[in-house]
Structures are given as structure tokens and as C-alpha cells.
Design a protein around this motif. Structure first.
Motif, mmCIF file in Angstrom:
data_model
loop_
_atom_site.group_PDB
_atom_site.id
_atom_site.type_symbol
_atom_site.label_atom_id
_atom_site.label_comp_id
_atom_site.label_asym_id
_atom_site.label_seq_id
_atom_site.Cartn_x
_atom_site.Cartn_y
_atom_site.Cartn_z
ATOM 1 N N GLY A 95 0.596 -1.119 0.072
ATOM 2 C CA GLY A 95 0.021 0.016 0.128
ATOM 3 C C GLY A 95 0.487 1.285 0.107
ATOM 4 O O GLY A 95 2.557 1.288 0.477
ATOM 5 N N TRP A 96 -0.161 2.204 -0.269
ATOM 6 C CA TRP A 96 1.096 3.791 -0.434
ATOM 7 C C TRP A 96 0.110 4.714 -0.424
ATOM 8 O O TRP A 96 -0.982 4.453 -1.483
ATOM 9 C CB TRP A 96 2.273 3.301 -1.557
ATOM 10 N N GLN A 97 0.128 6.007 -0.373
ATOM 11 C CA GLN A 97 -0.348 7.090 -0.732
ATOM 12 C C GLN A 97 0.720 8.267 -1.615
ATOM 13 O O GLN A 97 2.251 8.285 -1.486
ATOM 14 C CB GLN A 97 -1.077 7.310 -0.006
ATOM 15 N N ALA A 98 0.597 8.887 -2.620
ATOM 16 C CA ALA A 98 1.392 10.293 -2.933
ATOM 17 C C ALA A 98 1.629 10.844 -1.949
ATOM 18 O O ALA A 98 0.571 11.389 -1.143
ATOM 19 C CB ALA A 98 0.647 10.906 -4.203
ATOM 20 N N ALA A 99 2.386 11.655 -1.757
ATOM 21 C CA ALA A 99 2.931 12.774 -0.654
ATOM 22 C C ALA A 99 2.547 13.597 -1.445
ATOM 23 O O ALA A 99 2.744 14.334 -2.163
ATOM 24 C CB ALA A 99 4.548 12.565 -0.204
ATOM 25 N N PRO A 100 2.425 14.873 0.070
ATOM 26 C CA PRO A 100 1.720 16.481 -1.176
ATOM 27 C C PRO A 100 3.059 16.948 -0.980
ATOM 28 O O PRO A 100 3.735 16.826 -0.667
ATOM 29 C CB PRO A 100 0.550 16.951 0.568
ATOM 30 N N PHE A 148 10.747 7.751 -3.871
ATOM 31 C CA PHE A 148 9.835 7.233 -2.531
ATOM 32 C C PHE A 148 10.382 8.626 -1.399
ATOM 33 O O PHE A 148 9.613 8.327 -0.845
ATOM 34 C CB PHE A 148 11.155 5.858 -2.106
ATOM 35 N N GLN A 149 10.662 9.740 -1.957
ATOM 36 C CA GLN A 149 10.730 11.148 -1.161
ATOM 37 C C GLN A 149 9.139 11.107 -1.593
ATOM 38 O O GLN A 149 8.133 11.607 -1.312
ATOM 39 C CB GLN A 149 11.233 11.981 -1.391
ATOM 40 N N GLU A 150 8.741 10.746 -3.134
ATOM 41 C CA GLU A 150 7.144 11.675 -3.584
ATOM 42 C C GLU A 150 6.466 10.692 -2.483
ATOM 43 O O GLU A 150 5.126 10.585 -2.661
ATOM 44 C CB GLU A 150 7.210 12.207 -4.945
ATOM 45 N N VAL A 151 6.643 9.341 -2.283
ATOM 46 C CA VAL A 151 5.406 8.933 -1.235
ATOM 47 C C VAL A 151 5.183 8.763 0.047
ATOM 48 O O VAL A 151 6.432 9.003 0.800
ATOM 49 C CB VAL A 151 6.673 6.902 -1.969
ATOM 50 N N GLN A 152 4.324 8.062 0.244
ATOM 51 C CA GLN A 152 4.054 8.336 2.332
ATOM 52 C C GLN A 152 2.855 6.908 1.930
ATOM 53 O O GLN A 152 2.486 6.298 1.072
ATOM 54 C CB GLN A 152 2.952 9.653 2.468
ATOM 55 N N ASN A 153 3.414 6.480 3.839
ATOM 56 C CA ASN A 153 2.384 5.438 3.985
ATOM 57 C C ASN A 153 2.285 4.667 3.123
ATOM 58 O O ASN A 153 2.013 3.289 3.637
ATOM 59 C CB ASN A 153 1.015 5.840 4.213
ATOM 60 N N ALA A 154 3.975 3.943 3.190
ATOM 61 C CA ALA A 154 3.753 2.855 2.372
ATOM 62 C C ALA A 154 4.089 1.734 3.542
ATOM 63 O O ALA A 154 4.835 1.211 4.376
ATOM 64 C CB ALA A 154 5.381 2.886 0.868
ATOM 65 N N PHE A 155 3.267 0.739 2.496
ATOM 66 C CA PHE A 155 4.102 -0.622 3.753
ATOM 67 C C PHE A 155 3.887 -2.052 3.391
ATOM 68 O O PHE A 155 3.088 -1.792 1.620
ATOM 69 C CB PHE A 155 2.943 -0.690 4.706
ATOM 70 N N CYS A 156 5.173 -2.873 3.239
ATOM 71 C CA CYS A 156 4.409 -4.126 2.881
ATOM 72 C C CYS A 156 4.324 -4.978 3.855
ATOM 73 O O CYS A 156 4.470 -4.791 4.885
ATOM 74 C CB CYS A 156 5.869 -4.445 2.395
#
Length: 192
Positions: free
Chosen positions: A29-34, A122-130
Motif C-alpha cells: 500500500g502507498w499514497q502520493a505525498a503532498p 520514494f520522497q514522493e511516497v508516504q504511508n508505504a507498507f508491505c
């Protein structure tokens, strides 16, 4: 009960009753960082891709990813490509299902990777998990949270490998660069 894993930590995939897990789901899972801009915050869609590379004696023999959704033997299956992410709240944006009881005996390791197909770091990604889920009952077994982005476009997330009669999962969290699993092979080989 979920185990929050740290980089390099290994957990056995034996059940507490002494039995072995038979089917697991590796969720991503992941979200784009604002991003702050001249006119406020905005996000840009990010296409992360989950892949599973199957190894036999340190040699890649098959791969499951968005262009090859099912392993040749049928034991590993990708649920489909998510081009934007953002389910958030702990839900999986992409998932790979592994029927451990059907994985051929010559396959001794399965390495899970994530890469930014569109090249964002990955600086542009937030809340990423496996996370690893017991597919038979939906119980989350382990979660590895990708913390603190970086100037890389991929990560060697985790691996499951044979350990006696059962399997063990190891959280890897190794940063790498590449848009596809093929680009990541030089970074995967040292963790086998």
C-alpha cells in the motif's frame, strides 16, 4: 497479532498451533505525498508496482508482476496493477497471493520488490507498507513500514524462504533504483 517488522528481522511462518501457513498474501500500500507548490499542496499520482521473483538455488526461474500475473506453476498470483495507489487506511493497493503448499520444491526463495514504474522517487511516497496476511483467515501476520523516503525508485521489500519443512519471512527494506524487476536483479542477488 501483527508483528511490526524492522529491517533485517525474520519471522517464522509456522502457526502458533504448530501447523504451517498454506496461503499468504503479500500486500503493498502507498499514497502520493503532498507537495507544496506556489498555489498550495497538491499530489501527483504514483504508479508503484509489486513483483515476486521466484528463485531456485539463487537462480531466478519465474516472476509474477503486472505483465505476468500468474507464475508458470500457478502457485503465485498477482491481483492486478494499481496505477495510482492511495487506498490508505491499511488496505492493499496491490497484492500477490502465494499458495505455499503448491510452490514447487525446487523454489527455495521468493523475493518481493516494489518499484516506481513512472520513475518518481520514494520522497514522493508516504504511508508505504508491505504486509503479510494469512490468506486462509485474513489475519495480518507481519507488517513492514517503509519509513523516510529517499532518492531511490525501488525497494527490495521482503523475502520468504524455505526453513526446514516451513517458510520464514525476512523484512529487507533495501533501497534500489529501477523501473522494473529486471532493473533490480543486481540489488536482489546479494540478499539471497
Amino acid at each position: 497479532m501483527t508483528v511490526n517488522m524492522t529491517k533485517g528481522q525474520a519471522i517464522s511462518l509456522q502457526k502458533s498451533d504448530g501447523g504451517s501457513l498454506t496461503a499468504v498474501r503479500m500486500g503493498l500500500g502507498w499514497q502520493a505525498a503532498p507537495r507544496r507548490g506556489l498555489f498550495g499542496s497538491r499530489t501527483r499520482e504514483i504508479d508503484l508496482d509489486a513483483s515476486a521473483v521466484l528463485f531456485a538455488d539463487k537462480q531466478p526461474v519465474d516472476v509474477v508482476f503486472f505483465r505476468h500475473l500468474v507464475s508458470d506453476d500457478g502457485s503465485v498470483r498477482h491481483t492486478g496493477d494499481n496505477l495510482v495507489g492511495g487506498v490508505g487506511q491499511g488496505g492493499d493497493d496491490e497484492a500477490i497471493l502465494v499458495d505455499l503448499s503448491r510452490v514447487p520444491v525446487h523454489i527455495d526463495q521468493i523475493v518481493f520488490t516494489v518499484n516506481s514504474f513512472t520513475g518518481q522517487t520514494f520522497q514522493e511516497v508516504q504511508n508505504a507498507f508491505c504486509r503479510l496476511v494469512d490468506e486462509t483467515n485474513g489475519q495480518e501476520l507481519a507488517r513492514y513500514t517503509l519509513a523516510g523516503g529517499g532518492q531511490y525508485t525501488a525497494q527490495i521489500m521482503a523475502k520468504v524462504h524455505r526453513s526446514g519443512p516451513g517458510w520464514t519471512m525476512t523484512a529487507l527494506g533495501n533501497p534500489a533504483n529501477g523501473r522494473t524487476f529486471q532493473d533490480l536483479m543486481p540489488a536482489i542477488l546479494p540478499v539471497l
